[in-house]
Design an enzyme around this catalytic site. Sequence first.
Site, PDB file in Angstrom:
ATOM      1  N   SER A   1       0.857  -1.183   0.000  1.00  0.00           N
ATOM      2  CA  SER A   1       0.000   0.000   0.000  1.00  0.00           C
ATOM      3  C   SER A   1       0.889   1.227   0.000  1.00  0.00           C
ATOM      4  O   SER A   1       2.047   1.179   0.454  1.00  0.00           O
ATOM      5  CB  SER A   1      -0.896  -0.002   1.242  1.00  0.00           C
ATOM      6  OG  SER A   1      -1.496   1.262   1.454  1.00  0.00           O
TER       7      SER A   1
ATOM      8  N   TYR B   1      -2.864  -1.642  10.166  1.00  0.00           N
ATOM      9  CA  TYR B   1      -2.865  -1.814   8.707  1.00  0.00           C
ATOM     10  C   TYR B   1      -1.609  -1.212   8.080  1.00  0.00           C
ATOM     11  O   TYR B   1      -0.913  -1.862   7.291  1.00  0.00           O
ATOM     12  CB  TYR B   1      -4.113  -1.177   8.102  1.00  0.00           C
ATOM     13  CG  TYR B   1      -4.108  -1.177   6.590  1.00  0.00           C
ATOM     14  CD1 TYR B   1      -4.437  -2.325   5.879  1.00  0.00           C
ATOM     15  CD2 TYR B   1      -3.755  -0.033   5.866  1.00  0.00           C
ATOM     16  CE1 TYR B   1      -4.417  -2.342   4.501  1.00  0.00           C
ATOM     17  CE2 TYR B   1      -3.736  -0.040   4.488  1.00  0.00           C
ATOM     18  CZ  TYR B   1      -4.066  -1.195   3.807  1.00  0.00           C
ATOM     19  OH  TYR B   1      -4.037  -1.197   2.429  1.00  0.00           O
TER      20      TYR B   1
END
Length: 262
Positions: free
Chosen positions: A153, A166
Amino acid sequence: MSTTNQKSQDARPAAPLEGKVAIVTGAAQGIGNAIAHGLAAEGAHVVIADLHGAEEAAQALPQKSAGIEVDVADEHAVARMAEETITRFGGIDLLVNNAGLFASLVMRPFTEIPLAEWRRVMDVNVASMFLACQAVVPHMRERGGGKIVNISSATPFLGVPLRLHYVTSKGAIIAFTRALAKELGPDGINVNCIAPGFTLSAGVLEHDAVLDQLSRAAVSARAIKRDQQPEDLVGAALFLCRPTSDFVTGQTLVVDGGLYLH
């Protein structure tokens, strides 16, 4: 059919991934599904591995493919995934580690994240890649090489708050990619990473709160002023799986419409 037409057909180049066998985790929908379709369109036999809906998703692919329902955080289930792939297709050439938790996670201060949730995110987002590579790499070595693409990400580069577990997990994937690339280079196995921006995947679209919180802000901060779609990741994934990227390893390619520049 005329001899000229027959020669013309015979002269057509093979698809870049003709005959290759690929496993894509978390590919029943979203980014993984888009990548699975891209690989199949270039001639690969694709195994869609997901917790639910894997077999149905595989039926929509143009090449001979398969769906395996698997919990990617379960060591024995991942080993079975690799063995079933070998049984059905005779080998493994490509692995796209895409499965992960994101949209279902509530945005909140790190002091309010339960330890059990932290551990679950690490299991699904990071340990799953470790397990998949352990299961698949011996078979790639038998084939003389392979390609591993890990989906991370852009958030570790941006320092996005309120999803510390996350963001930490996605940063770990980048470090994992670099270290594994050094270890597997002598085996002819390339290990690279793609870091998407905020993408309107199926999981995201199921959570209105996530869309309200992130979509508008992401678009306004990008150089390319539109929403990112799962299909926007396919080109990068195909490049890293093709023979044309044989001298590229240990790299992270950010695909986010020009939000993070490095």
